[in-house]
Design a protein around this motif. Structure first.
Motif, mmCIF file in Angstrom:
data_model
loop_
_atom_site.group_PDB
_atom_site.id
_atom_site.type_symbol
_atom_site.label_atom_id
_atom_site.label_comp_id
_atom_site.label_asym_id
_atom_site.label_seq_id
_atom_site.Cartn_x
_atom_site.Cartn_y
_atom_site.Cartn_z
ATOM 1 N N ALA A 1 3.127 78.946 36.878
ATOM 2 C CA ALA A 1 3.671 78.390 37.700
ATOM 3 C C ALA A 1 4.664 79.079 38.338
ATOM 4 N N LYS A 2 4.808 79.122 39.629
ATOM 5 C CA LYS A 2 5.754 79.885 40.024
ATOM 6 C C LYS A 2 6.190 79.402 41.553
ATOM 7 N N ALA A 3 7.609 79.938 41.945
ATOM 8 C CA ALA A 3 7.900 79.517 43.430
ATOM 9 C C ALA A 3 8.008 81.076 43.836
ATOM 10 N N ASP A 4 7.371 81.222 44.951
ATOM 11 C CA ASP A 4 6.960 82.584 45.332
ATOM 12 C C ASP A 4 6.708 82.408 46.930
ATOM 13 N N ASP A 5 7.912 81.888 47.849
ATOM 14 C CA ASP A 5 7.634 81.587 49.170
ATOM 15 C C ASP A 5 8.965 81.498 49.701
ATOM 16 N N PHE A 6 9.056 80.860 50.920
ATOM 17 C CA PHE A 6 10.293 80.760 51.745
ATOM 18 C C PHE A 6 10.767 79.233 51.528
ATOM 19 N N GLY A 7 11.965 78.923 51.566
ATOM 20 C CA GLY A 7 12.394 77.608 51.936
ATOM 21 C C GLY A 7 13.415 77.641 52.700
ATOM 22 N N PHE A 8 14.192 76.518 52.792
ATOM 23 C CA PHE A 8 15.372 76.460 53.621
ATOM 24 C C PHE A 8 16.525 75.339 53.262
ATOM 25 N N ASP A 9 17.779 75.428 53.530
ATOM 26 C CA ASP A 9 18.838 74.497 53.216
ATOM 27 C C ASP A 9 19.308 74.029 54.407
ATOM 28 N N LYS B 1 42.060 75.440 49.814
ATOM 29 C CA LYS B 1 42.689 77.008 49.908
ATOM 30 C C LYS B 1 43.338 76.964 48.714
ATOM 31 N N PHE B 2 43.313 77.758 47.835
ATOM 32 C CA PHE B 2 44.131 78.070 46.754
ATOM 33 C C PHE B 2 45.320 78.882 47.049
ATOM 34 N N ASN B 3 45.181 79.872 48.204
ATOM 35 C CA ASN B 3 46.178 80.450 48.767
ATOM 36 C C ASN B 3 45.444 80.907 50.221
ATOM 37 N N ASP B 4 46.015 81.693 50.970
ATOM 38 C CA ASP B 4 45.673 82.096 52.224
ATOM 39 C C ASP B 4 44.363 83.072 52.092
ATOM 40 N N TYR B 5 44.043 83.581 51.153
ATOM 41 C CA TYR B 5 42.967 84.527 50.998
ATOM 42 C C TYR B 5 41.990 84.049 50.314
ATOM 43 N N THR B 6 41.987 82.899 49.665
ATOM 44 C CA THR B 6 41.026 82.233 48.708
ATOM 45 C C THR B 6 40.845 80.774 48.759
ATOM 46 N N LEU B 7 39.196 80.366 48.953
ATOM 47 C CA LEU B 7 38.913 79.136 49.211
ATOM 48 C C LEU B 7 37.800 78.680 48.188
ATOM 49 N N GLY B 8 38.145 77.478 47.434
ATOM 50 C CA GLY B 8 37.338 76.730 46.558
ATOM 51 C C GLY B 8 36.754 75.550 47.002
ATOM 52 N N TYR B 9 35.448 75.504 46.892
ATOM 53 C CA TYR B 9 34.636 74.539 47.564
ATOM 54 C C TYR B 9 33.807 73.805 46.845
ATOM 55 N N VAL B 10 32.982 72.639 47.236
ATOM 56 C CA VAL B 10 32.056 71.950 46.661
ATOM 57 C C VAL B 10 30.946 71.867 47.997
ATOM 58 N N ILE B 11 29.641 72.011 47.513
ATOM 59 C CA ILE B 11 28.761 72.233 48.746
ATOM 60 C C ILE B 11 27.437 71.219 48.138
ATOM 61 N N GLY B 12 26.782 70.462 49.271
ATOM 62 C CA GLY B 12 25.804 69.666 48.649
ATOM 63 C C GLY B 12 24.685 69.399 50.191
ATOM 64 N N GLY B 13 23.648 69.085 49.896
ATOM 65 C CA GLY B 13 22.917 68.763 51.009
ATOM 66 C C GLY B 13 21.314 68.670 50.945
ATOM 67 N N TYR B 14 20.465 69.054 51.779
ATOM 68 C CA TYR B 14 19.030 68.973 51.795
ATOM 69 C C TYR B 14 18.577 70.528 51.379
ATOM 70 N N THR B 15 17.323 70.296 50.550
ATOM 71 C CA THR B 15 16.651 71.745 50.265
ATOM 72 C C THR B 15 15.086 71.256 50.395
ATOM 73 N N ASN C 1 10.495 68.433 48.814
ATOM 74 C CA ASN C 1 11.919 68.099 49.195
ATOM 75 C C ASN C 1 12.882 67.835 47.861
ATOM 76 N N ALA C 2 14.166 68.287 48.278
ATOM 77 C CA ALA C 2 14.973 68.057 47.107
ATOM 78 C C ALA C 2 16.553 67.928 47.539
ATOM 79 N N PHE C 3 17.471 67.889 46.741
ATOM 80 C CA PHE C 3 18.481 67.672 46.764
ATOM 81 C C PHE C 3 19.595 68.539 46.097
ATOM 82 N N SER C 4 20.732 69.427 46.920
ATOM 83 C CA SER C 4 21.094 70.458 46.264
ATOM 84 C C SER C 4 22.862 70.151 46.139
ATOM 85 N N ILE C 5 23.361 70.491 45.049
ATOM 86 C CA ILE C 5 24.891 70.302 44.917
ATOM 87 C C ILE C 5 25.514 71.467 44.113
#
Length: 424
Positions: free
Chosen positions: A318-326, A334-348, A368-372
C-alpha cells in the motif's frame, strides 16, 4: 492525581505569597516588554504537556511462511512532564538538556467476528533524555534540533492464543521544535520527535520479531525559573502579516489504514505507511485587531510513503506516491510581534495506490479528505517567515471491490518558509 495535586499546591503558593515580595517562583509573571531584547533562556524549567502520533512496527512471523509486515501501525495520545536546563550564549545560541516522562495509549488492535480472537500492541509509558541546540531566530522565539536516548515500555496481548507480555526497549530519538516566550516566566513549545527502538523477539510466539518506531508531535507549557529580557540586543524590524505569500515545505509523517473485511468479519487497525512529503503553497493573510491573523492557503504536494506485507512469496503493498492538493483556512493569534500561533483546517485531495504481486495487480484511487492542524510561524525579516506545522488528515473510506474497506488517516509534521510578495 499527582498532577492535580501539584497544580493546587502551586496555585496556593502563588496566592499566599506576599504582595511585592521577591519570590523564586511567581505563577503570574509580568508580560514581556521591549521587542529588541532577546529572551533569557538560561536556567532551569519544568513543563507539562502532551501530544499525539503514530507507532509503526515491522513484524516478522517465521511460523507463517516467513511472513513479514513492514508497517503495523497504531495511533493515540499521551501526556508528559519535563524537567530541563538551558544556557543562552551571547551570540544567540542556546544549548540545553531535558528529561521527559511520557504516559499514554498509542496502540494498534485486531479482531475477528464470531471467533474469540482479539489482540493489541501498545506503547504506554517511557522516558526521553535529550540534548538540544537552538538559535534565537526572533527576540522571543527559539528554533532548535534535539537528539538523545529514548526508553519505552510495550505491551502485547491476544485472546487466541491467550497471551500477554510486556518488554522494555531502548533506542534513539531525534527531532525539531520551536519555543516561544509570552510572559517573563512562561513559554510554549511545539516539537516533532522520531524514535526508533532495538526491537524484541518473542520466543513464546515462535520467535515473532517486532521492531518499533514512533512519530510523535509534542506540545508543552513551560515555567522557567529565570526568564525575562536578557542583556543581548537584536535589531528590530516590522513584519506586517497582511499580504500575499508563496512558500515551500518538507515533511515526514505516517499514515494508518484501518482495514475491515466484507461483512465486518475481520478488523485490523491498522496497516501503516511512513515516508516523506514535499509541498509548494500560495496564500493570503490579513491581520486584524491587535493580535489576530486570518488567511487562506492553497498547496500542491507530493507524497512518497509505502508499506508491504509478504507471505509465502506473495507481496501486498500500500502506498501514497503521487500528487495531491489542499485548500485550507487558518486563524491565529500573535504571541508577540514576531511569532504567530495558529490552527488550520480544510479540504485535501490525494491519490493512493495498492498492489499485489501474485496475481500481479495494481489499483489507484483518488480520495477526498478533511485536514486539521496547528502550527507556529516565525517572522525572520520584513518579508520572510518560517513555520513548523502538525497536520492530521482523515480520508474517506476506500472500498476494495467489495472484499474489504480501508479507512486511511495520516499524521504529518511540516517545516517550511514563506516569502511575502505584496504589499511591500
Amino acid at each position: 492525581m499527582k498532577k492535580t495535586n501539584s497544580a493546587i499546591v502551586i496555585a496556593m503558593l502563588a496566592a499566599t505569597a506576599p504582595a511585592g515580595a521577591t519570590e523564586p517562583f511567581r505563577l503570574f509573571s509580568s508580560p514581556l516588554t521591549g521587542q529588541t531584547s532577546v529572551y533569557d533562556w538560561t536556567g532551569f524549567y519544568i513543563g507539562i504537556g502532551g501530544g499525539t502520533g503514530f507507532l509503526i512496527d515491522e513484524v516478522n512471523i517465521p511460523a507463517f511462511g516467513a511472513t513479514s509486515i513492514s508497517g503495523v501501525g497504531g495511533r493515540g495520545y499521551f501526556g508528559k512532564l519535563t524537567v530541563g536546563y538551558d544556557h543562552l550564549f551571547s551570540n544567540g545560541v542556546v544549548v540545553g538538556g531535558a528529561i521527559s516522562g511520557r504516559y499514554g495509549d498509542v496502540d494498534t488492535s485486531w479482531s475477528v467476528t464470531g471467533v474469540p480472537l482479539t489482540g493489541e500492541l501498545k506503547a504506554d509509558y517511557g522516558i526521553d533524555v535529550i540534548g538540544r541546540l537552538g538559535y534565537t531566530i526572533a527576540p522571543r522565539t527559539l528554533a532548535y534540533v534535539l537528539g538523545g536516548y529514548s526508553w519505552q515500555h510495550f505491551e502485547l496481548s491476544s485472546t487466541a492464543p491467550a497471551f500477554s507480555t510486556g518488554w522494555n526497549d531502548s533506542g534513539f530519538v531525534v527531532g525539531i521544535g520551536t519555543e516561544t516566550a509570552f510572559r517573563n516566566n512562561w513559554t510554549w513549545s511545539s516539537e516533532y520527535r522520531y524514535s526508533q527502538y532495538s526491537g524484541t523477539s518473542i520466543a513464546a510466539l515462535g520467535g515473532v520479531g517486532i521492531d518499533p518506531a514512533t512519530h510523535m508531535f509534542h506540545s508543552s507549557l513551560n515555567y522557567r525559573f529565570g526568564g525575562g529580557p536578557s542583556g543581548i540586543e537584536r535589531a528590530s524590524f516590522v513584519h506586517d502579516w497582511t499580504g500575499f505569500k508563496v512558500g515551500a515545505a518538507v515533511s515526514v509523517g505516517a499514515s494508518l489504514n484501518k482495514v475491515t473485511t466484507a461483512g465486518g468479519t475481520i478488523t485490523f487497525d491498522g496497516l501503516a505507511t511512513e515516508g516523506y512529503l514535499g509541498e509548494i503553497n500560495i496564500g493570503y493573510d490579513r491581520e486584524f485587531g491587535e493580535r489576530w491573523v486570518a488567511g487562506v492557503v492553497l498547496a500542491a504536494e507530493y507524497i512518497g510513503a509505502s508499506s508491504s506485507a509478504t507471505s509465502a512469496g506473495t507481496t501486498v503493498s500500500a502506498k501514497a506516491d503521487d500528487f495531491g492538493f489542499d485548500a485550507l483556512l487558518r486563524i491565529g493569534r500573535k504571541f508577540n510581534d514576531y511569532t504567530l500561533g495558529y490552527v488550520i483546517g480544510g479540504y485535501t485531495w490525494q491519490n493512493l495506490s495498492a498492489s499485489i504481486s501474485a496475481p500481479a495487480a495494481t489499483t489507484d484511487v483518488s480520495v477526498n479528505a478533511f485536514s486539521i492542524g496547528t502550527g507556529t510561524e516565525l517572522a525572520l525579516s520584513e518579508k520572510t517567515s518560517a513555520y513548523v506545522e502538525y497536520r492530521y488528515t482523515m480520508y474517506e473510506d476506500v472500498n476494495l471491490g467489495g472484499v474489504a474497506t480501508i479507512e486511511p488517516s495520516s499524521h504529518t509534521v511540516r517545516v517550511g518558509a514563506k516569502f511575502k510578495l505584496y504589499p511591500d
